[in-house]
Design an enzyme around this catalytic site. Structure first.
Site, short mmCIF file in Angstrom:
data_model
loop_
_atom_site.label_atom_id
_atom_site.label_comp_id
_atom_site.label_asym_id
_atom_site.label_seq_id
_atom_site.Cartn_x
_atom_site.Cartn_y
_atom_site.Cartn_z
N LYS A 22 0.84 -1.21 0.00
CA LYS A 22 0.00 0.00 0.00
C LYS A 22 0.87 1.25 0.00
O LYS A 22 0.66 2.16 -0.80
CB LYS A 22 -0.90 0.01 1.24
CG LYS A 22 -1.56 1.34 1.51
CD LYS A 22 -2.42 1.33 2.75
CE LYS A 22 -1.72 1.59 4.06
NZ LYS A 22 -1.47 3.00 4.39
N ASN A 23 1.84 1.29 0.91
CA ASN A 23 2.60 2.53 1.09
C ASN A 23 3.61 2.79 -0.02
O ASN A 23 4.23 3.86 -0.06
CB ASN A 23 3.29 2.54 2.46
CG ASN A 23 2.27 2.73 3.58
OD1 ASN A 23 1.11 3.04 3.32
ND2 ASN A 23 2.70 2.54 4.81
N CYS A 126 -5.08 8.20 9.80
CA CYS A 126 -5.23 7.41 11.02
C CYS A 126 -5.07 8.30 12.25
O CYS A 126 -4.27 9.23 12.25
CB CYS A 126 -4.16 6.33 11.09
SG CYS A 126 -4.54 4.85 10.17
N ARG A 131 0.65 14.61 13.59
CA ARG A 131 1.12 14.52 12.21
C ARG A 131 1.05 15.84 11.44
O ARG A 131 0.25 16.02 10.53
CB ARG A 131 0.37 13.42 11.46
CG ARG A 131 0.51 12.09 12.14
CD ARG A 131 -0.25 11.00 11.43
NE ARG A 131 0.51 10.38 10.38
CZ ARG A 131 0.02 9.47 9.55
NH1 ARG A 131 -1.23 9.11 9.62
NH2 ARG A 131 0.79 8.94 8.63
N ASP A 316 5.01 0.67 11.88
CA ASP A 316 3.81 0.00 11.33
C ASP A 316 3.73 -1.48 11.73
O ASP A 316 2.76 -2.15 11.38
CB ASP A 316 3.78 0.12 9.80
CG ASP A 316 3.46 1.54 9.35
OD1 ASP A 316 3.06 2.35 10.19
OD2 ASP A 316 3.63 1.83 8.15
N ARG A 408 -8.40 -0.85 4.71
CA ARG A 408 -7.52 0.18 4.14
C ARG A 408 -6.18 -0.41 3.72
O ARG A 408 -5.54 0.12 2.82
CB ARG A 408 -7.26 1.29 5.17
CG ARG A 408 -8.48 2.10 5.51
CD ARG A 408 -8.12 3.24 6.42
NE ARG A 408 -7.10 4.08 5.80
CZ ARG A 408 -6.49 5.09 6.41
NH1 ARG A 408 -6.79 5.37 7.65
NH2 ARG A 408 -5.59 5.81 5.78
C1 EPZ Z 1 4.32 6.99 6.35
O1 EPZ Z 1 3.54 8.03 6.91
C2 EPZ Z 1 3.41 5.78 6.25
N1 EPZ Z 1 2.27 6.10 5.39
C3 EPZ Z 1 2.94 5.40 7.64
O2 EPZ Z 1 2.16 4.23 7.53
C4 EPZ Z 1 4.15 5.09 8.50
O3 EPZ Z 1 3.73 4.82 9.81
C5 EPZ Z 1 5.10 6.31 8.52
O4 EPZ Z 1 5.44 6.67 7.16
C6 EPZ Z 1 6.39 6.06 9.26
O5 EPZ Z 1 7.05 4.95 8.71
C7 EPZ Z 1 2.37 5.96 4.08
O6 EPZ Z 1 3.41 5.62 3.53
C8 EPZ Z 1 1.15 6.20 3.26
P1 EPZ Z 1 6.31 10.44 8.32
P2 EPZ Z 1 4.04 9.51 6.88
O7 EPZ Z 1 6.16 11.71 7.57
O8 EPZ Z 1 4.80 9.75 5.64
C9 EPZ Z 1 6.41 13.74 11.76
C10 EPZ Z 1 0.24 2.87 7.84
O9 EPZ Z 1 -0.26 2.32 8.85
N2 EPZ Z 1 6.25 14.77 10.74
O10 EPZ Z 1 7.52 9.61 8.08
O11 EPZ Z 1 2.87 10.36 7.16
C11 EPZ Z 1 5.18 12.86 11.94
O12 EPZ Z 1 4.19 13.48 12.71
C12 EPZ Z 1 0.76 4.30 7.91
O13 EPZ Z 1 0.34 2.32 6.73
C13 EPZ Z 1 6.37 16.09 11.11
O14 EPZ Z 1 6.62 16.41 12.28
O15 EPZ Z 1 5.02 9.53 8.13
C14 EPZ Z 1 5.78 11.63 12.56
O16 EPZ Z 1 5.93 11.83 13.93
C15 EPZ Z 1 0.44 4.97 9.19
N3 EPZ Z 1 6.20 17.05 10.16
C16 EPZ Z 1 7.17 11.55 11.90
O17 EPZ Z 1 7.43 12.85 11.37
C17 EPZ Z 1 5.93 16.75 8.86
O18 EPZ Z 1 5.78 17.66 8.04
C18 EPZ Z 1 7.28 10.55 10.76
O19 EPZ Z 1 6.21 10.75 9.85
C19 EPZ Z 1 5.84 15.40 8.49
C20 EPZ Z 1 6.00 14.43 9.45
#
Ligand code: EPZ
Length: 429
Positions: A22-23, A126, A131, A316, A408
């Site tokens: 998915k991701n 989610c 986030r 995840d 999902r």
């Molecule tokens: C991706 O989310 C995945 N989603 C998530 O999978 C996964 O948990 C996550 O990466 C971490 O591996 C998809 O690929 C669609 P991040 P993403 O930006 O990109 C913070 C699932 O269950 N952050 O790496 O949204 C954020 O809040 C999902 O399949 C900021 O602070 O995650 C988090 O604490 C859930 N500012 C950390 O960084 C920003 O602008 C990592 O988030 C962006 C992120």
């Protein structure tokens, strides 16, 4: 609303085909916005999030067609889908579409790169933490985008095009790395992204963009260099196998005992999690067709884990691992460092008899000798599958409510588990 009924106790034995990730599929689909030619993606999983993104892309003018299936394949199997964004008809991604899935915010990168403007609602997704999107905004500004926030929308403008730059992520972000890689592919000049995410999904997107004519080096390392090109073209790319689905079923087998071949799974995509499973007592054998997972006789050992960006233990898989640890011999400490609110499964696992206490970002799981089936509520995608794993090992019947979370991200979950001897059925309310 559908629910899933599980009767626990059976060992899992057989073969589970691992679907496309998915991701990885979501960013590849979004990359189709970067070209007026057709992007063909193989191995796209049939999931609610994919269908939702098809709707969102359709709103921007992306046409799609699904290639024929092979005989015997049902309509819920991974498919080949062609995406064509011949003309972008709308550069706005509205709240009612974006609020359902955080990844849809990522259209901001390709839209501003190709069209010079984008108006994208702040995202939903989610319920696992706040986030924010500050890294996307900072990174796009570094590439010369002017950003305003207007009525819950991020308005991005770069009428003269994006300009390559060096950007150091203050924190590793998968989504922001995807977006800046896509945007920088069409910028003038060279972009260097430092402290970039190294997840396999980033590598898959870089492969896709390069196949479309981009010039990206270093994906999979903390430094990614992107030499901008004037135009991208069509390509054909396969979505990588889902490492989270792989890890989930591996944990299910470790939980119930048994012997399962995870077909198409790639061990290199989840080394750390497989090491942890071996420490917990599973036997893991890479084969030519996937990964074989066995646990016979031995109990489950308690192992401490801390989630981290790739190549660390994936957030995840944290909920699923906690499900497994509820039956371990002894105490394990599970620390979540990526999201601040990703322990909602704790209360639900407790309903099955698990003993878990929370100390800040660490869950202390004291293994119990048996779990007992109960009705439980899915709260997010990965949390809900942790309840399925626990239910598979619990005595008696477990009913998981709010199954739409599972839909999902897990393709044909019931069929895959029943195919290995589990009693799992979907009930419609
Ligand atoms: C991706 O989310 C995945 N989603 C998530 O999978 C996964 O948990 C996550 O990466 C971490 O591996 C998809 O690929 C669609 P991040 P993403 O930006 O990109 C913070 C699932 O269950 N952050 O790496 O949204 C954020 O809040 C999902 O399949 C900021 O602070 O995650 C988090 O604490 C859930 N500012 C950390 O960084 C920003 O602008 C990592 O988030 C962006 C992120």
């Amino acid at each position: 609303m559908d629910r899933i009924r599980i009767v626990g106790g059976a060992k899992l034995t057989g073969t589970i085909p691992i679907s496309g990730a998915k991701n990885a599929a979501l960013p590849l689909m979004i990359a189709s916005l970067l070209t007026d030619e057709t992007l063909t993606l193989d191995n796209v999983p049939h999931l609610a999030d994919v269908e939702q993104l098809i709707r969102i892309l359709g709103n921007h003018g992306v046409d799609y067609s699904v290639n024929g299936r092979r005989a015997g394949e049902g309509e819920t199997y991974s498919r080949t889908i062609n995406f064509t964004a011949k003309r972008i008809v709308d550069t706005t991604a509205p709240y009612n579409l974006v609020s359902k899935m955080r990844a849809s915010f990522w259209v901001i990168g390709p839209l501003v790169a190709r069209m010079g403007e984008a108006r994208v609602s702040l995202p939903g997704g989610c319920a696992i933490g706040t986030r924010p999107v500050d890294l996307f905004i900072d990174g796009l500004q570094a590439l010369g985008t002017q950003i305003d926030i207007d009525n819950g929308y991020v308005v991005a403008k770069a009428p003269k095009g994006l300009i390559g730059a060096r950007y150091v992520f203050p924190k590793v972000s998968v989504g922001a790395t995807h977006v800046l890689m896509m945007a920088a592919s069409l910028a003038k000049g060279t972009t260097v992204l430092e402290n970039a995410a190294r997840e396999p999904e980033i590598v898959n997107l870089a492969e896709c963009l390069n196949a479309m004519g981009a010039k990206i080096e270093g994906a999979g390392t903390p430094t990614i260099t992107i030499e901008g090109v004037a135009k991208l073209h069509g390509a054909r790319v396969a979505v990588i196998p889902d490492r989270i689905e792989t890890g989930t079923y591996a944990m299910a087998v470790a939980m119930t005992g048994g012997d399962v071949l995870l077909e198409h799974a790639r061990p290199d995509l989840l080394e750390n999690a497989l090491d942890v499973l071996v420490q917990a007592g599973a036997e893991i054998t890479p084969t030519n067709s996937g990964i074989r997972v066995r646990r016979n006789g031995s109990g489950i050992a308690a192992v401490d884990v801390t989630t981290a960006p790739f190549p660390g233990f994936p957030t995840d898989l944290q909920a699923q691992f906690m499900g497994l640890m509820t039956r371990a011999k002894g105490k394990s400490r599970i620390t979540e460092t990526i999201f601040e609110n990703r322990f909602m499964h704790v209360q639900e696992l407790a309903r099955l008899g698990a003993k878990i206490s929370l100390a800040g970002q660490t869950a202390i799981v004291e293994g119990v000798s048996s779990l007992k089936g109960a009705p439980v509520m899915a709260t997010d995608l990965r949390a809900s599958v942790s309840l399925v794993i626990a239910g598979l090992a619990a005595e008696g019947e477990t009913t998981v409510h709010r199954v739409y979370h599972l839909d999902r991200g897990f393709e044909r979950l019931e069929q895959k588990l029943t195919g290995c001897g589990a009693t799992v059925e979907r009930l419609s309310e």
